[in-house]
Design a protein around this motif. Structure first.
Motif, PDB file in Angstrom:
ATOM      1  N   GLY A  22       0.820  -1.196   0.000  1.00  0.00           N
ATOM      2  CA  GLY A  22       0.000   0.000   0.000  1.00  0.00           C
ATOM      3  C   GLY A  22       0.855   1.246   0.000  1.00  0.00           C
ATOM      4  N   PHE A  23       0.195   2.373  -0.036  1.00  0.00           N
ATOM      5  CA  PHE A  23       0.856   3.657  -0.049  1.00  0.00           C
ATOM      6  C   PHE A  23       0.685   4.323   1.304  1.00  0.00           C
ATOM      7  N   ALA A  24       1.668   5.088   1.712  1.00  0.00           N
ATOM      8  CA  ALA A  24       1.518   5.884   2.925  1.00  0.00           C
ATOM      9  C   ALA A  24       0.466   6.950   2.688  1.00  0.00           C
ATOM     10  N   SER A  25      -0.264   7.310   3.700  1.00  0.00           N
ATOM     11  CA  SER A  25      -1.331   8.283   3.514  1.00  0.00           C
ATOM     12  C   SER A  25      -1.200   9.450   4.482  1.00  0.00           C
ATOM     13  N   VAL A  26      -0.036   9.598   5.095  1.00  0.00           N
ATOM     14  CA  VAL A  26       0.163  10.691   6.031  1.00  0.00           C
ATOM     15  C   VAL A  26       0.552  11.933   5.245  1.00  0.00           C
ATOM     16  N   ALA A  27      -0.243  12.995   5.369  1.00  0.00           N
ATOM     17  CA  ALA A  27      -0.047  14.176   4.533  1.00  0.00           C
ATOM     18  C   ALA A  27       1.295  14.850   4.783  1.00  0.00           C
ATOM     19  N   THR A  28       1.843  14.667   5.981  1.00  0.00           N
ATOM     20  CA  THR A  28       3.117  15.310   6.298  1.00  0.00           C
ATOM     21  C   THR A  28       4.287  14.352   6.144  1.00  0.00           C
ATOM     22  N   SER A  29       4.097  13.243   5.449  1.00  0.00           N
ATOM     23  CA  SER A  29       5.171  12.273   5.275  1.00  0.00           C
ATOM     24  C   SER A  29       6.321  12.899   4.485  1.00  0.00           C
ATOM     25  N   PRO A  30       7.539  12.370   4.660  1.00  0.00           N
ATOM     26  CA  PRO A  30       8.675  12.883   3.880  1.00  0.00           C
ATOM     27  C   PRO A  30       8.430  12.827   2.377  1.00  0.00           C
ATOM     28  N   VAL A  32       5.581  13.297   0.752  1.00  0.00           N
ATOM     29  CA  VAL A  32       4.762  14.440   0.368  1.00  0.00           C
ATOM     30  C   VAL A  32       5.567  15.732   0.467  1.00  0.00           C
ATOM     31  N   GLN A  33       6.371  15.852   1.503  1.00  0.00           N
ATOM     32  CA  GLN A  33       7.194  17.045   1.668  1.00  0.00           C
ATOM     33  C   GLN A  33       8.182  17.187   0.510  1.00  0.00           C
ATOM     34  N   ALA A  34       8.797  16.071   0.106  1.00  0.00           N
ATOM     35  CA  ALA A  34       9.733  16.113  -1.014  1.00  0.00           C
ATOM     36  C   ALA A  34       9.024  16.522  -2.297  1.00  0.00           C
ATOM     37  N   SER A  35       7.831  15.977  -2.514  1.00  0.00           N
ATOM     38  CA  SER A  35       7.053  16.326  -3.695  1.00  0.00           C
ATOM     39  C   SER A  35       6.722  17.812  -3.706  1.00  0.00           C
ATOM     40  N   GLU A  36       6.328  18.330  -2.547  1.00  0.00           N
ATOM     41  CA  GLU A  36       5.976  19.754  -2.462  1.00  0.00           C
ATOM     42  C   GLU A  36       7.192  20.641  -2.720  1.00  0.00           C
ATOM     43  N   GLU A  37       8.374  20.203  -2.279  1.00  0.00           N
ATOM     44  CA  GLU A  37       9.590  20.984  -2.532  1.00  0.00           C
ATOM     45  C   GLU A  37       9.845  21.115  -4.032  1.00  0.00           C
ATOM     46  N   PHE A  38       9.698  20.006  -4.763  1.00  0.00           N
ATOM     47  CA  PHE A  38       9.952  20.027  -6.190  1.00  0.00           C
ATOM     48  C   PHE A  38       8.879  20.834  -6.925  1.00  0.00           C
ATOM     49  N   GLN A  39       7.625  20.676  -6.501  1.00  0.00           N
ATOM     50  CA  GLN A  39       6.558  21.438  -7.142  1.00  0.00           C
ATOM     51  C   GLN A  39       6.726  22.934  -6.911  1.00  0.00           C
ATOM     52  N   SER A  40       7.134  23.314  -5.723  1.00  0.00           N
ATOM     53  CA  SER A  40       7.321  24.729  -5.412  1.00  0.00           C
ATOM     54  C   SER A  40       8.432  25.334  -6.255  1.00  0.00           C
ATOM     55  N   ALA A  41       9.520  24.572  -6.435  1.00  0.00           N
ATOM     56  CA  ALA A  41      10.634  25.072  -7.243  1.00  0.00           C
ATOM     57  C   ALA A  41      10.203  25.273  -8.688  1.00  0.00           C
ATOM     58  N   ALA A  42       9.389  24.340  -9.205  1.00  0.00           N
ATOM     59  CA  ALA A  42       8.924  24.465 -10.591  1.00  0.00           C
ATOM     60  C   ALA A  42       7.925  25.605 -10.732  1.00  0.00           C
ATOM     61  N   ALA A  43       7.026  25.739  -9.752  1.00  0.00           N
ATOM     62  CA  ALA A  43       6.034  26.819  -9.800  1.00  0.00           C
ATOM     63  C   ALA A  43       6.707  28.186  -9.744  1.00  0.00           C
ATOM     64  N   ALA A  44       7.778  28.292  -8.944  1.00  0.00           N
ATOM     65  CA  ALA A  44       8.502  29.562  -8.839  1.00  0.00           C
ATOM     66  C   ALA A  44       9.149  29.947 -10.161  1.00  0.00           C
ATOM     67  N   ALA A  45       9.413  28.951 -11.005  1.00  0.00           N
ATOM     68  CA  ALA A  45       9.998  29.216 -12.317  1.00  0.00           C
ATOM     69  C   ALA A  45       8.937  29.464 -13.379  1.00  0.00           C
ATOM     70  N   GLY A  46       7.663  29.434 -12.971  1.00  0.00           N
ATOM     71  CA  GLY A  46       6.595  29.780 -13.901  1.00  0.00           C
ATOM     72  C   GLY A  46       5.872  28.614 -14.545  1.00  0.00           C
ATOM     73  N   PHE A  47       6.153  27.377 -14.112  1.00  0.00           N
ATOM     74  CA  PHE A  47       5.488  26.220 -14.698  1.00  0.00           C
ATOM     75  C   PHE A  47       4.147  25.987 -14.007  1.00  0.00           C
ATOM     76  N   ASP A  48       3.167  25.466 -14.766  1.00  0.00           N
ATOM     77  CA  ASP A  48       1.849  25.241 -14.188  1.00  0.00           C
ATOM     78  C   ASP A  48       1.853  23.992 -13.308  1.00  0.00           C
ATOM     79  N   LYS A  49       0.691  23.684 -12.720  1.00  0.00           N
ATOM     80  CA  LYS A  49       0.636  22.600 -11.743  1.00  0.00           C
ATOM     81  C   LYS A  49       1.000  21.256 -12.361  1.00  0.00           C
ATOM     82  N   PHE A  50       0.477  20.971 -13.549  1.00  0.00           N
ATOM     83  CA  PHE A  50       0.803  19.717 -14.210  1.00  0.00           C
ATOM     84  C   PHE A  50       2.298  19.605 -14.478  1.00  0.00           C
ATOM     85  N   GLU A  51       2.869  20.649 -15.047  1.00  0.00           N
ATOM     86  CA  GLU A  51       4.294  20.631 -15.355  1.00  0.00           C
ATOM     87  C   GLU A  51       5.130  20.535 -14.087  1.00  0.00           C
TER      88      GLU A  51
END
Length: 244
Positions: A22-30, A32-51
């Motif tokens: 199964g998959f972990a489902s804790v929203a604050t898991s490492p 999810v945090q790692a995913s958010e770090e990468f998404q934030s870096a891409a968003a700061a460069a102007g890429f949309d949510k999908f990208e």
């Protein structure tokens, strides 16, 4: 398209997922945090949510660099122009328009509605299961054969030593890597159970990023040998002889 950037569309799934766990489902898991770090870096460069999501699920090679707008290999999570010529590489490829559009259709049909973490995990399991089934059918694999999805070829190096350790937990393991310097730079450290990047999909910053551990848990004590593809004069190396 996601795989050309390494990883892509990951919540908290295992990087070595065969669909049996199964998959972990804790929203604050490492993860999810790692995913958010990468998404934030891409968003700061102007890429949309999908990208931005295309950059997740891998390691530091997919991270969009601040002030640069690309990853370390000068690749964006966007399709190349149809008139461009580019060289393919196992290290990283820019998405083609066809691959990008296919990934976007999947994202919009399955993943774009801000699903709760539990529902996202279930949806991703279904997506990965479908991909494994299709690949198995295309390859005409025999019953009982497994397909394991990994973020990169370097991550795949963990598989044989994990299997060897599971079969012979007390026996000394030596793993050999051939074609050195003509394959991914992470292959040699990964082949002996070491972290090869500053980031891992489930953990965020790891040993190679300045952490206290250099190896994955349980992978200490594995010996390795590396064999270059060619001698200095350009002649090919007999890897089987060198391994002996």
């Amino acid at each position: 398209a996601a795989s050309t950037l390494r990883g892509g569309l990951v919540s908290s799934s295992s990087p070595l997922s065969s669909g049996r766990r199964g998959f972990a489902s804790v929203a604050t898991s490492p993860a999810v945090q790692a995913s958010e770090e990468f998404q934030s870096a891409a968003a700061a460069a102007g890429f949309d949510k999908f990208e931005s999501m295309l950059t997740t699920g891998g390691d530091d090679r997919s991270l969009i660099l601040e002030g640069v707008g690309t990853n370390k290999y000068h690749i964006k999570p966007q399709p190349i122009d149809t008139g461009d010529i580019f060289r393919g590489s196992c290290t990283g490829n820019p998405p083609t328009e066809r691959g990008y559009n296919a990934a976007k259709r999947l994202y919009e049909s399955k993943l774009s509605n801000d699903l709760p973490q539990s529902e996202l995990d279930v949806t991703l399991r279904e997506v990965f299961s479908n991909q494994r089934t299709r690949l198995s059918n295309l390859l005409h694999l025999p019953p009982g054969a497994e397909i394991i999805l990994v973020p990169s070829g370097s991550d795949a190096e963990y598989l044989p030593i994990a299997i060897a350790r599971a079969i012979q937990s007390k026996t000394k393991i030596t793993n050999g890597v051939t074609q050195l310097r003509e394959i991914g730079a992470g292959s040699a450290p990964a082949s002996v159970g070491k972290w090869f990047s500053t980031h891992a999909p489930l953990l965020g910053v790891v040993g190679a990023g300045g952490g206290s551990h250099t190896h994955l848990d349980g992978f200490d004590g594995i010996d390795g040998t590396t064999i270059p593809a060619r001698a200095k004069d350009g002649t090919s190396t007999d890897a089987s002889h060198a391994m002996n």
